[in-house]
Design an enzyme around this catalytic site. Structure first.
Site, PDB file in Angstrom:
ATOM      1  N   TYR A   1      -3.208  -0.334  10.017  1.00 23.53           N
ATOM      2  CA  TYR A   1      -3.068  -0.689   8.593  1.00 23.53           C
ATOM      3  C   TYR A   1      -1.659  -0.334   8.097  1.00 23.53           C
ATOM      4  CZ  TYR A   1      -4.487  -0.678   3.591  1.00 23.53           C
ATOM      5  OH  TYR A   1      -4.601  -0.897   2.238  1.00 23.53           O
TER       6      TYR A   1
ATOM      7  N   SER B   1       0.847  -1.192   0.000  1.00 21.04           N
ATOM      8  CA  SER B   1       0.000   0.000   0.000  1.00 21.04           C
ATOM      9  C   SER B   1       0.881   1.241   0.000  1.00 21.04           C
ATOM     10  CB  SER B   1      -0.874  -0.014   1.260  1.00 21.04           C
ATOM     11  OG  SER B   1      -1.398   1.264   1.534  1.00 21.04           O
TER      12      SER B   1
HETATM   13  C1  GCO Z   1      -7.043   5.393   3.576  1.00 23.32           C
HETATM   14  C2  GCO Z   1      -7.135   4.449   2.433  1.00 23.32           C
HETATM   15  C3  GCO Z   1      -5.812   3.777   2.169  1.00 23.32           C
HETATM   16  C4  GCO Z   1      -5.917   2.963   0.928  1.00 23.32           C
HETATM   17  C5  GCO Z   1      -4.699   2.385   0.316  1.00 23.32           C
HETATM   18  C6  GCO Z   1      -3.644   3.408   0.027  1.00 23.32           C
HETATM   19  O1  GCO Z   1      -7.909   5.386   4.418  1.00 23.32           O
HETATM   20  O2  GCO Z   1      -6.081   6.194   3.568  1.00 23.32           O
HETATM   21  O3  GCO Z   1      -8.146   3.534   2.593  1.00 23.32           O
HETATM   22  O4  GCO Z   1      -5.318   3.187   3.284  1.00 23.32           O
HETATM   23  O5  GCO Z   1      -6.923   2.031   0.991  1.00 23.32           O
HETATM   24  O6  GCO Z   1      -4.222   1.227   0.878  1.00 23.32           O
HETATM   25  O7  GCO Z   1      -2.600   2.810  -0.648  1.00 23.32           O
END
Ligand code: GCO
Ligand code: CA
Length: 263
Positions: free
Chosen positions: A160, A147
């Protein structure tokens, strides 16, 4: 020019998740390029069956297996069934993932752990069981879906970002340990894409929607199909000496510091 370097005809590709969103978009492109697709899901058999219908409409050979990617015994059994019923897995895409947008200071530890479990521990578990066959056959491709957040932080996505940053390093370590078996392990780092995952922050008038468009040199959200080229490249012979690399497909976000909104 011959495109045979990119040929993945007849290869078996397991894409975890892939019942919707970016996983489905990548699986669709691998399938259209001739690979046999195996998807997985954990919520319901119905969701898997519905997705299989979508692939079949595109004349893609697709199979679906219900298992929880975070539970090793389920993963081990499912991989054995896939290899027996569909064939040896040539390409693994660790795509299944979740996000929780919660400020760190109020996030329950259990919620943080859940994100790490699905987004970081599961790619390890699935790879561990798929790589055994790849090592024995001396060939394979593993693509970890990283990501933007493998590189950058953002308010509310701490768990995340921690998981995706970890997945980037796990990719490098898998390459360190497995490249000698002629297995190429790389990552794809999608930027901001128009999917159901980003739907809540993409709505018109949401400050984030405008922010992302302004922050992205390409000045738009990515379309899920835009990941196809990267996926085919990393799944094919064209990437046979590419290892431990994260290919960002981000409209240029990581190339720039951004600009004021009036520029
Ligand atoms: C957020 C997004 C991200 C994306 C992605 C970015 O809330 O900033 O959902 O996390 O999904 O993974 O590359
Ligand atoms: Ca085969």
């Amino acid at each position: 020019m011959s495109l045979s370097l990119f040929n993945i005809e007849g290869k078996v590709a397991l894409i975890t998740g892939a019942t919707h969103g970016l996983g489905m978009a990548m699986a669709m492109q691998l399938g259209k390029a001739g690979a046999t697709i195996v998807i997985n899901g954990n919520s319901s058999q119905q969701k898997i069956d519905d997705a299989l219908e979508v692939y079949k409409k595109e004349n893609i050979k697709a199979f679906g297996y219900k298992f929880n990617v975070t539970i090793e015994s389920e993963v081990e059994a499912a991989i054995a069934s896939i290899e027996k019923e569909v064939g040896a897995i040539d390409i693994l895409v660790n795509n299944a993932g979740i996000i929780k947008r919660i400020p760190l200071e109020t996030m329950e530890v259990e919620a943080f752990r859940e994100v790490i479990d699905v987004d970081l521990v599961a790619p390890f578990i699935v790879s561990k069981h798929v790589v055994k066959g790849m090592i024995a056959r001396k060939s394979g491709k593993i693509i970890n879906i990283c990501s933007m957040m493998s590189e950058l932080g953002r308010n509310t996505v701490g768990a995340y970002a921690a998981a995706k940053g970890g997945l980037k390093m796990l990719t490098k370590n898998m390459a360190t340990e497995w490249a000698k078996h002629n297995i190429q392990i790389n990552g794809i780092g999608p930027g901001y894409f128009a999917t159901s995952q980003t739907a809540p922050i993409r709505v018109d008038g949401h400050p984030f929607n405008e922010f992302i468009i302004n922050r992205t040199p390409a000045a738009k959200w990515g379309a899920p199909e835009d990941l196809g080229g990267a996926a085919i490249f990393l799944a094919s012979q064209a990437s046979n000496f590419v290892n431990g690399h994260i290919l960002y497909v981000d409209g240029g976000i990581l190339a720039t510091i951004g600009k004021p909104s009036n520029e």
